[in-house]
Design a protein around this motif. Structure first.
Motif, PDB file in Angstrom:
ATOM      1  N   THR A 136      26.364  11.749  36.938  1.00  0.00           N
ATOM      2  CA  THR A 136      27.820  11.776  36.812  1.00  0.00           C
ATOM      3  C   THR A 136      28.286  13.221  36.896  1.00  0.00           C
ATOM      4  N   THR A 137      29.302  13.460  37.699  1.00  0.00           N
ATOM      5  CA  THR A 137      29.866  14.801  37.853  1.00  0.00           C
ATOM      6  C   THR A 137      31.291  14.806  37.320  1.00  0.00           C
ATOM      7  N   LEU A 138      31.565  15.741  36.412  1.00  0.00           N
ATOM      8  CA  LEU A 138      32.903  15.925  35.847  1.00  0.00           C
ATOM      9  C   LEU A 138      33.462  17.263  36.323  1.00  0.00           C
ATOM     10  N   ARG A 139      34.742  17.279  36.627  1.00  0.00           N
ATOM     11  CA  ARG A 139      35.432  18.531  36.910  1.00  0.00           C
ATOM     12  C   ARG A 139      36.796  18.427  36.256  1.00  0.00           C
ATOM     13  N   ASP A 140      37.135  19.383  35.421  1.00  0.00           N
ATOM     14  CA  ASP A 140      38.394  19.382  34.681  1.00  0.00           C
ATOM     15  C   ASP A 140      38.559  18.101  33.863  1.00  0.00           C
ATOM     16  N   ASN A 141      37.461  17.658  33.242  1.00  0.00           N
ATOM     17  CA  ASN A 141      37.425  16.439  32.431  1.00  0.00           C
ATOM     18  C   ASN A 141      37.838  15.186  33.195  1.00  0.00           C
ATOM     19  N   VAL A 142      37.621  15.193  34.497  1.00  0.00           N
ATOM     20  CA  VAL A 142      37.883  14.025  35.334  1.00  0.00           C
ATOM     21  C   VAL A 142      36.594  13.721  36.095  1.00  0.00           C
ATOM     22  N   ILE A 143      36.178  12.467  36.056  1.00  0.00           N
ATOM     23  CA  ILE A 143      34.964  12.086  36.776  1.00  0.00           C
ATOM     24  C   ILE A 143      35.215  12.208  38.271  1.00  0.00           C
ATOM     25  N   ARG A 144      34.401  13.019  38.920  1.00  0.00           N
ATOM     26  CA  ARG A 144      34.516  13.211  40.370  1.00  0.00           C
ATOM     27  C   ARG A 144      33.552  12.309  41.125  1.00  0.00           C
ATOM     28  N   SER A 145      32.395  12.062  40.538  1.00  0.00           N
ATOM     29  CA  SER A 145      31.451  11.128  41.158  1.00  0.00           C
ATOM     30  C   SER A 145      30.572  10.527  40.067  1.00  0.00           C
TER      31      SER A 145
END
Length: 194
Positions: A136-145
């Motif tokens: 799981t990839t998070l960026r800015d506390n939003v799941i990106r993938s």
């Protein structure tokens, strides 16, 4: 009179030390993997207990160790009877319309074959287990993938086709089984008694 304050360490150092200390704290919490029979509930179904014993014996074989009666001894220590082998069934489905083929009969045969292979995979999952990998990839506390991958590997021999059932106008269901004598043979082989 005020004392001169110490300069703060660079942010990178602080983050590195924080991550290292967190890693050490988490590694202290990690336990060695337990055998499947140790993870059984207090009153498991006979099928569940049989699969746990089978898994422990197959795990011992896959690591190159000669399987012992360790899993059965652990099960007896838990006050549980050694389970009798039970029939294990696998179910598979396939659509006729999604199959390649020039004629409807060719597509039907391909659908039956595909459903049979899925039923084999179901049996393999029950006997050998399913290895899951997640990312799981998070960026800015939003799941990106969010990726999840399951891998099944194993060998099934002696599976018998119980039924091939048409489901509606466009699919088939295939039910395969490993009968109790085959499961007993797998258990004996895993224990090194064959």
């Amino acid at each position: 009179m005020t004392r001169p304050s110490k300069p703060l360490p660079p942010l990178g150092k602080v983050l590195t030390l924080s991550v290292m200390s967190l890693g050490m704290a988490l590694s202290a919490c990690v336990k060695m993997p337990m055998r499947a029979v140790q993870a059984l509930p207090s009153n498991p179904a006979p099928e569940t207990a049989a699969l746990a014993v089978t898994k422990d014996n197959l795990d011992a074989l896959s690591t190159g160790k000669q399987p012992s009666m360790a899993s059965m001894a652990a099960q007896k220590a838990l006050g549980q009877a050694v389970p009798e082998p039970v029939q294990i069934t696998g179910v598979g489905y396939s659509q006729i319309g999604a199959q390649p083929g020039k004629t409807l009969n060719e597509r039907r045969l391909m659908a039956m074959r595909a459903a049979r292979m899925e039923a084999m995979r179901d049996l393999t999952e029950q006997v050998h287990g399913l290895q899951l990998t997640s990312d799981t990839t998070l960026r800015d506390n939003v799941i990106r993938s969010d990726n999840l991958r399951g891998v099944v590997a194993g060998e099934i021999r002696g599976a018998k086709t119980l039924r091939i059932v048409p489901k509606g106008n466009d699919s088939y269901q295939v039910i395969l089984a490993l009968d109790p004598s085959t499961v007993a043979y797998i258990l004996r082989a895993a224990r090194g008694q064959v």
